[in-house]
Design an enzyme around this catalytic site. Structure first.
Site, PDB file in Angstrom:
ATOM      1  N   ASP A  20     -73.808  28.283 101.935  1.00 46.97           N
ATOM      2  CA  ASP A  20     -73.778  27.318 100.841  1.00 46.97           C
ATOM      3  C   ASP A  20     -75.212  27.131 100.348  1.00 46.97           C
ATOM      4  OD1 ASP A  20     -73.746  25.165  99.130  1.00 46.97           O
ATOM      5  OD2 ASP A  20     -72.463  23.910 100.380  1.00 46.97           O
ATOM      6  N   LYS A  50     -75.582  24.368  90.659  1.00 47.87           N
ATOM      7  CA  LYS A  50     -76.759  23.629  90.221  1.00 47.87           C
ATOM      8  C   LYS A  50     -77.689  24.469  89.344  1.00 47.87           C
ATOM      9  CE  LYS A  50     -76.724  20.344  94.096  1.00 47.87           C
ATOM     10  NZ  LYS A  50     -76.180  19.181  93.410  1.00 47.87           N
ATOM     11  N   PHE A  94     -73.372  18.725 104.223  1.00 44.24           N
ATOM     12  CA  PHE A  94     -72.939  18.185 102.937  1.00 44.24           C
ATOM     13  C   PHE A  94     -72.553  19.362 102.048  1.00 44.24           C
ATOM     14  CE2 PHE A  94     -73.163  16.859  98.566  1.00 44.24           C
ATOM     15  CZ  PHE A  94     -72.460  15.675  98.592  1.00 44.24           C
TER      16      PHE A  94
END
Length: 416
Positions: free
Chosen positions: A236, A265, A149
């Protein structure tokens, strides 16, 4: 309890109805309407208090509304908010120096969202492949992992396994090879047989897939393979970075320095959209003016907020807190599992954890358990049907962890 059996106040019902009427139906949230947050807690519109065990998908590692981070945002917002990159601003240079030294890279390309940062890393990898490695133009390929993801842009869903994110969104972007996650041999086989590989994009822990932690040594071995074949190792760490797993970065558990690092984030503590792509000069210098950018990327508020957010991580020893309390949480969850067969597996690292519920992925059971959690004052969300992610803010205390374990067991016992 089913999806429809919820005791909502009229205020909550009205606000949810407004979202349903005027907003796109691209999310399926729990029926809780939040209006305030502080530290590890959030409150709904009726004043009910909850432990937050999702942390906005690990964006609020530093806790909700951390005063230092909010203070930096407010101060900068009252001074200068946006110049675009048509001009310099007095916050960007100091931020770029701070963040590159913080993570040990030469340069940063600032963006806003995690998906934007992934797209940036892919473009950067391809350009490096053509101009530095010498792969023929338009023939570069990037290796990715199954069940990844990395976001939901068109290019990213081109190499996703999530059919709900892919169906009727094609045609898709070419240039990606999928291999199984946590399979060193699969990576080696592709690298040996394909000379046009530019990079390997990997999550150190697959969060959205259900918090899959690879075997020890996986990251170090795959990084070594990438080095041997002159392929860029792209980490990532949008969800796993910024102390979430008990180290500043998840790759630090195996002393791996990525060629390209993707952050988002919690780099802002959840108060502002900030993301970053970090790498060294021999890679970043392939990008020239006009070839990539963002009006908001590197804006003064983002720069001020990110410095404050990263300072909090060090000042409050959040990585160490995550490492210690992650062990406490998993130990407690495994003790609950020994008493309740609803939990079939506990996994995670630091304060990024998940429990696998004893049902298939099509069942509503994990959702209903999360509804029961919320009834008792804890918010979590299922992922991939039968897995519940448990990821509180890193400022949580041991006594609060114990209180949350009591809530979790109490809720699970209601389903026996």
């Amino acid at each position: 309890m089913t999806h429809t059996e919820q005791n909502l106040s009229s205020k909550s019902e009205a606000l949810i109805a407004k979202e349903n009427q005027y907003g796109a139906h691209n999310y399926h949230p729990l029926p809780v309407v939040l209006e305030r947050g502080e530290g590890v807690y959030v409150w709904d519109v009726d004043g009910k208090k909850y432990y937050d065990f999702l942390s906005a998908y690990s964006a609020v590692n530093q806790g909700h509304c951390h005063p230092k981070i909010v203070g930096a945002m407010v101060k900068q917002a009252q001074t200068l908010t946006l110049t675009s990159r048509a001009f310099h601003n007095d916050q960007l240079g100091p931020y770029e120096e701070y963040v590159t030294k913080y993570f040990g890279f030469d340069k940063v390309l600032p963006m806003n969202t995690g998906a934007e940062a992934v797209e940036t890393a892919l473009k950067l990898c391809r350009k490096w492949a053509y101009e530095i490695k010498g792969i023929p133009e338009n023939e570069a390929q990037i290796i990715v992992c199954e069940n990844n993801f990395h976001g939901r842009t068109t290019t990213i869903i081109s190499f996703s396994n999530d059919e709900s994110a892919r169906k009727n969104f094609g045609p898709f972007t070419a240039g990606f090879i999928k291999i199984p996650y946590d399979d060193v041999e699969a990576l080696e086989n592709v690298l040996k047989t394909n000379k046009n590989i530019a990079g390997f994009l990997v999550e150190p822990i697959q969060g959205e897939a259900g918090v899959y932690v690879p075997a020890e040594g996986y990251l170090a071995k795959t990084k070594a393979l990438c080095e041997a074949h002159n392929v860029l190792f792209i980490a990532d760490e949008v969800q796993t970075g910024i102390a979430r797993t008990g180290k500043l970065l998840a790759v630090n558990h195996e002393n791996v320095q990525p060629d390209i690092l993707i952050l988002g984030k919690a780099i802002s503590g959840g108060v502002y959209p900030v993301s970053a792509v970090l790498t060294n000069d021999h890679i970043m210098n392939v990008i020239k003016p006009g070839q990539h950018g963002s009006t908001f990327g590197g804006n003064p508020i983002a720069a001020a907020v990110a410095i404050a957010a990263l300072e909090v991580v060090k000042e409050e020893d959040l990585a160490q807190n995550a490492a210690y309390l992650g062990e406490v949480l998993r130990t407690g969850l495994n003790e609950i599992a020994s008493r309740n067969s609803l939990i079939t597996l506990v996994r995670g690292k630091g304060l990024l954890n998940a429990i696998v519920i004893n049902c298939d992925e099509e069942s509503d059971l994990a959702w209903n358990i999360c509804m029961k959690f919320s009834e008792y004052g804890l918010l979590a969300k299922p992922t991939h049907g039968n897995k519940i992610r448990l990821a509180p803010p890193l400022v949580i205390t041991e006594s609060q962890i114990q209180e949350c374990l009591d809530i979790i067991e109490r809720a699970l016992n209601d389903f026996r």
